[in-house]
Design an enzyme around this catalytic site. Structure first.
Site, mmCIF file in Angstrom:
data_model
loop_
_atom_site.group_PDB
_atom_site.id
_atom_site.type_symbol
_atom_site.label_atom_id
_atom_site.label_comp_id
_atom_site.label_asym_id
_atom_site.label_seq_id
_atom_site.Cartn_x
_atom_site.Cartn_y
_atom_site.Cartn_z
ATOM 1 C CG ASP A 144 -2.035 1.011 1.128
ATOM 2 O OD1 ASP A 144 -2.603 1.366 2.179
ATOM 3 O OD2 ASP A 144 -2.311 1.476 -0.003
ATOM 4 C CE LYS A 193 -1.066 3.271 -3.992
ATOM 5 N NZ LYS A 193 -0.998 2.555 -2.673
ATOM 6 C CG ASP A 221 -5.422 -0.191 -1.024
ATOM 7 O OD1 ASP A 221 -5.279 0.870 -0.399
ATOM 8 O OD2 ASP A 221 -6.509 -0.552 -1.517
ATOM 9 C CG ASN A 222 -4.672 2.158 -3.398
ATOM 10 O OD1 ASN A 222 -3.768 2.099 -2.553
ATOM 11 N ND2 ASN A 222 -5.843 2.674 -3.134
ATOM 12 C CD GLU A 273 -8.543 4.717 0.249
ATOM 13 O OE1 GLU A 273 -8.868 3.673 -0.326
ATOM 14 O OE2 GLU A 273 -7.403 5.190 0.188
#
Ligand code: 72W
Ligand code: MG
Length: 214
Positions: free
Chosen positions: A141, A144, A169-170, A199
């Site tokens: 996380d 990226k 994540d993401n 989120e």
């Protein structure tokens, strides 16, 4: 000068959560970020997926890349079995300081080792410095564009074993396209996408779970 967003998040935890109660810390952060100031925590919707994957893996040794304020650190550590450990890596000292206080407020400091520094520098030192053999679970996380190099680094340092689970994540927002290509095209991973939302918003985002096949 005024406070920072992480410092205001910490204040919200100290004001609204119960010391030693991880769930109340999670709820206090989610409430603050939903109603007062958005922040890049994995959040409550993706958090439920994180919880279920973590519980399924039940890791002895877990790694988190990108502590930020410690929200997902608390989510992970609260579900670890006795004697299991979570290492979390953060290179911003101000964020690390807030995270330490949030982790301690939740009463999880004995399960968590927060290591300050860049993941690229720290991953190669994990075995010798902390006596780690393998990570059973890794939560990605951080920046990226670091997901692929750090995954390759974990492989090259022999820190993944057959069955180790990576959860990123993401992968949709902000997105990690190179990472998706890497884990989905590699014969060394079995990957699956968990659709959710960014989120505290209605924007689509999701988590990619990738099992290392050895
Ligand atoms: C150098 C390696 C390395 N080593 C050690 N620590 C490192 C590190 N690289 C980064 N860190 C720390 O990790 C955290 C960064 C996390 C980066 N995360 C997002 O950018 C993100 C953005 C959105 C979003 C923003 C705006 C939108 F509009 C939509 C979505 C949503 C999300 O959930 C997101 O995670 C910070 O604490 C860094 O100090
Ligand atoms: Mg994130």
């Amino acid at each position: 000068t005024g406070s920072s967003r992480p410092q205001r998040m910490l204040k919200a935890v100290q004001k609204n959560a119960t010391k030693g109660d991880p769930q109340s810390v999670i709820s206090a952060i989610d409430h603050y970020c939903r109603h007062k100031e958005w922040a890049m925590n994995v959040g409550d919707d993706k958090g439920l997926i994180l919880d279920s994957v973590l519980t399924e893996v039940n890791p002895s040794t877990a790694l988190e890349l990108g502590t930020y304020c410690g929200y997902s650190t608390v989510r992970i550590a609260r579900l670890l079995s006795p004697g299991s450990k979570l290492f979390t890596v953060e290179f911003n000292p101000a964020f690390a300081e807030v995270a330490r206080q949030i982790i301690a407020y939740a009463g999880l400091q004995d399960k968590v080792t927060l290591v300050e520094g860049s993941s690229g520098d720290l991953i190669p030192k994990m075995k010798e410095q902390f006596g780690i053999k393998y990570f059973d679970f890794v939560f990605l996380d951080h920046w990226k564009d670091r997901y692929v190099p750090d995954t390759k680094l974990l492989e090259d340092c022999g820190l993944l074993k057959k069955g180790s689970v990576l959860l990123a994540d993401n992968v949709i927002c902000p997105g990690a396209p190179e990472y998706l290509k890497y884990v989905r095209n590699s014969p060394r991973y079995e990957s699956r996408y968990y659709k959710s939302n960014l989120e505290y918003t209605k924007v689509e985002d999701g988590l990619e779970k990738s099992v290392f096949l050895g």
